[in-house]
Design an enzyme around this catalytic site. Structure first.
Site, PDB file in Angstrom:
ATOM      1  N   SER A  11       0.934  -1.117  -0.066  1.00 58.48           N
ATOM      2  CA  SER A  11      -0.187   0.095  -0.039  1.00 58.48           C
ATOM      3  C   SER A  11       0.879   1.212  -0.205  1.00 58.48           C
ATOM      4  CB  SER A  11      -0.824   0.040   1.143  1.00 58.48           C
ATOM      5  OG  SER A  11      -1.454   1.178   1.414  1.00 58.48           O
ATOM      6  N   THR A  12       0.546   2.415  -0.385  1.00 61.49           N
ATOM      7  CA  THR A  12       1.272   3.537  -0.291  1.00 61.49           C
ATOM      8  C   THR A  12       1.492   3.784   0.968  1.00 61.49           C
ATOM      9  OG1 THR A  12      -0.058   4.627  -2.407  1.00 61.49           O
ATOM     10  CG2 THR A  12       0.981   6.184  -0.794  1.00 61.49           C
TER      11      THR A  12
ATOM     12  N   THR B 142      36.006  37.900  21.568  1.00 62.39           N
ATOM     13  CA  THR B 142      34.685  37.444  22.130  1.00 62.39           C
ATOM     14  C   THR B 142      33.949  38.797  21.939  1.00 62.39           C
ATOM     15  OG1 THR B 142      35.361  38.181  24.318  1.00 62.39           O
ATOM     16  CG2 THR B 142      35.469  35.904  23.678  1.00 62.39           C
ATOM     17  N   HIS B 143      32.460  38.785  21.794  1.00 58.56           N
ATOM     18  CA  HIS B 143      31.441  39.835  21.492  1.00 58.56           C
ATOM     19  C   HIS B 143      32.190  40.736  20.420  1.00 58.56           C
ATOM     20  CE1 HIS B 143      29.417  39.278  25.432  1.00 58.56           C
ATOM     21  NE2 HIS B 143      30.553  38.818  25.672  1.00 58.56           N
TER      22      HIS B 143
ATOM     23  N   SER C 295      32.894  40.834  -8.373  1.00 58.10           N
ATOM     24  CA  SER C 295      32.090  41.988  -8.636  1.00 58.10           C
ATOM     25  C   SER C 295      32.018  42.277 -10.180  1.00 58.10           C
ATOM     26  CB  SER C 295      32.700  42.969  -7.966  1.00 58.10           C
ATOM     27  OG  SER C 295      32.085  44.136  -8.385  1.00 58.10           O
ATOM     28  N   SER C 296      30.902  42.801 -10.716  1.00 54.61           N
ATOM     29  CA  SER C 296      30.559  43.138 -12.031  1.00 54.61           C
ATOM     30  C   SER C 296      30.965  44.576 -12.198  1.00 54.61           C
ATOM     31  CB  SER C 296      28.897  42.934 -12.330  1.00 54.61           C
ATOM     32  OG  SER C 296      28.626  43.960 -11.364  1.00 54.61           O
TER      33      SER C 296
ATOM     34  N   LYS D 215      38.165  42.244  -7.393  1.00 56.01           N
ATOM     35  CA  LYS D 215      37.653  41.923  -6.097  1.00 56.01           C
ATOM     36  C   LYS D 215      37.166  40.393  -6.142  1.00 56.01           C
ATOM     37  CE  LYS D 215      33.888  43.958  -3.096  1.00 56.01           C
ATOM     38  NZ  LYS D 215      33.296  42.583  -2.529  1.00 56.01           N
TER      39      LYS D 215
ATOM     40  N   GLU E 276      29.597  31.914   1.498  1.00 53.42           N
ATOM     41  CA  GLU E 276      28.297  32.557   1.597  1.00 53.42           C
ATOM     42  C   GLU E 276      27.215  31.544   0.976  1.00 53.42           C
ATOM     43  OE1 GLU E 276      29.869  37.112   0.068  1.00 53.42           O
ATOM     44  OE2 GLU E 276      29.301  35.544  -1.279  1.00 53.42           O
TER      45      GLU E 276
END
Length: 475
Positions: free
Chosen positions: A141-142, A189-190, A320-321, A326, A333
């Site tokens: 069965s599904t 730190t911080h 960069s374009s 750069k 990212e």
């Protein structure tokens, strides 16, 4: 198209024309019309998982004489062809579809049935010889196939994609830890100056973090080994042979090379999505730390003139374009973006996991896609981050040392010798006058030059203290 380019298929709702070249059938055709939603098709790993189930069940049902032996062999051959990469364009139902996954399930059944018909010398659509429901789907069965397929798909994705990628990333982090073990840098730190650390220890810490996540995911994934296959429609095993369940799971274990076992209670295994929610939570946990690591890499590489620039991430493409020369930390990212997607998938999986009513969870198609996709994109991301970023990182030792020596946090090492308040006053004076900590301490004759040199030894300050473990006895 001319009539010869179509065949007519029938179901309980009537007749429809199917392209003669198609291996899917009428139920798939209806689903394509009903669910033109995203254009996203089932993941190859998910298709593999479903086909593995169909191959195993065809073998067992043939041996148990539940279906004719020649039909069993033809279904198995068709399944093997799909697993080799053939007919992949025939799995066409959108991932957002009928609840529980009936549409995708019937797509699989129809493709295997029609290919089996060809193998037996019959025409596609001649379902009296090989039926998607009566033969390919015998005893199934599904409702028990789909949760089983999600489990198998998860195990396949973990073993083929995520675990190897995690292992490679861990090894790369440990290699960098060794390479950078003598480089002293300023801790932060911080986002403010802190006591000095070793760059190598930073990478060692990341390696340990990833190692811990691998262990957590592996522990959570143990539940994926428990299969409810054989529960049929509602967990009672209706229309299944008494020997079918155990035999099918044994074959699946051999095909996947993973020790699957029968669920203690089939209804529970079919209804509860807890195993997927649990593993997804472990994936989200990994994703959150990967975001932190990727952000740290970007900060440490920031610059080159106006940032930290303690390390150099390998440039992989222009950044960069408009600004020549750069280069951006694009691999880091990308990693964050993928991790945010995994976190979103985890939220969707957690909502879908509680959306079952009575004997069935009808949100399984969403869970299947988001769950397996999370594993695979995390694995692919880690593999790319490792090979195109981590392995090629270089350090800028002089820059690291300059920051470490200039840090006012070095005054922390003076606390045991001149007291916290004196140390705070020296730090304040250094900030106001620009004088070094060393110069002010000597001017105030708070310590001798030799004592100061020993205390402000950056190599020693940045060495991790590892106390020997002492044995304890019961009193």
């Amino acid at each position: 198209m001319s009539d010869s380019q179509f065949r007519i298929e029938s179901d309980s709702m009537g007749d429809r024309q199917i392209p003669s070249s198609a291996y899917y059938g009428i139920q798939t055709l209806r689903a394509r019309s009903n669910f033109a939603i995203s254009g996203i098709k089932p993941l190859p790993t998910y298709v593999d998982a479903c086909i593995i189930i169909k191959k195993a069940t065809a073998i067992v049902n043939g041996k148990l004489e539940c279906i004719p032996q020649d039909v069993s062999q033809a279904i198995v051959q068709a399944a093997d062809e799909v697993l080799e990469g053939k007919f992949r364009d025939q799995f066409v139902v959108d991932v957002y579809q009928a609840g529980a996954g009936t549409s995708h399930h019937m797509n699989v059944n129809e493709v295997l049935a029609n290919r089996a018909l060809e193998i037996l010398g019959s025409e596609k659509g001649n379902y009296k010889r090989v039926s998607p429901n009566d033969h390919v789907n015998y005893g199934q069965s599904t409702n028990d196939v789909i949760p089983t397929a999600i489990r198998i798909g998860g195990i396949l994705a973990l073993s083929k994609t995520l675990y190897p990628a995690l292992d490679n990333a861990i090894n790369a982090m440990e290699a960098k830890a060794t390479e950078f073990k003598d480089i002293v840098k300023s801790g932060r730190t911080h986002l403010q100056d802190a006591v000095p650390v070793r760059l190598g220890d930073t990478f060692a810490a990341w390696g340990q973090i990833l190692k811990d996540h691998r262990n957590r995911i592996n522990a959570a994934a143990a539940d994926l080994q428990v299969l409810g296959l054989g529960g049929s429609a509602a967990g009672t095993g209706l229309n299944t042979h008494p020997q079918y369940r155990v035999s099918a799971i044994k074959i699946i274990s051999e095909l996947v090379n993973s020790p699957f076992k029968e669920a203690t209670h089939l209804m529970a295994a079919m209804q509860s999505m807890a195993p997927f929610v649990n593993v997804s939570g472990a994936l989200r946990n990994l994703a959150q730390d990967l975001v932190k690591i990727s952000h740290d890499l970007r900060l440490m590489d920031s610059g080159p003139k106006t940032g930290f620039k303690e390390i150099q991430l390998p440039p992989v493409q222009p950044g960069s374009s408009i600004m020549p020369g750069k280069y951006n930390p694009v691999m880091a990212e990308m990693t964050s973006m993928v991790c945010f997607q995994v976190m979103g998938y985890d939220t969707a999986i957690s909502y879908a996991g509680q959306a079952g009513q009575l004997e069935l969870n009808v949100m399984m198609p969403l869970i299947a896609y988001d769950f397996i996709h999370s594993i695979e994109i995390l694995g692919n991301t880690l593999q790319s981050l490792t090979s195109r970023c981590i392995q090629g990182i270089t350090a800028l030792p002089e820059r690291c040392l300059d920051y470490a020596e200039a840090s006012l946090a070095l005054v922390t090492a003076l606390n045991p010798h001149i007291g916290y308040l004196n140390a705070a006053a020296i730090a304040k004076e250094s900030m106001e006058t620009g004088k070094s900590l060393r110069q002010i301490v000597l001017e105030k004759q708070l310590m001798s030059e030799q004592e100061l040199s020993e205390v402000l030894n950056l190599k020693q300050m940045s060495t991790i203290v590892r106390e020997p473990r002492t044995a304890t006895t019961n009193s």
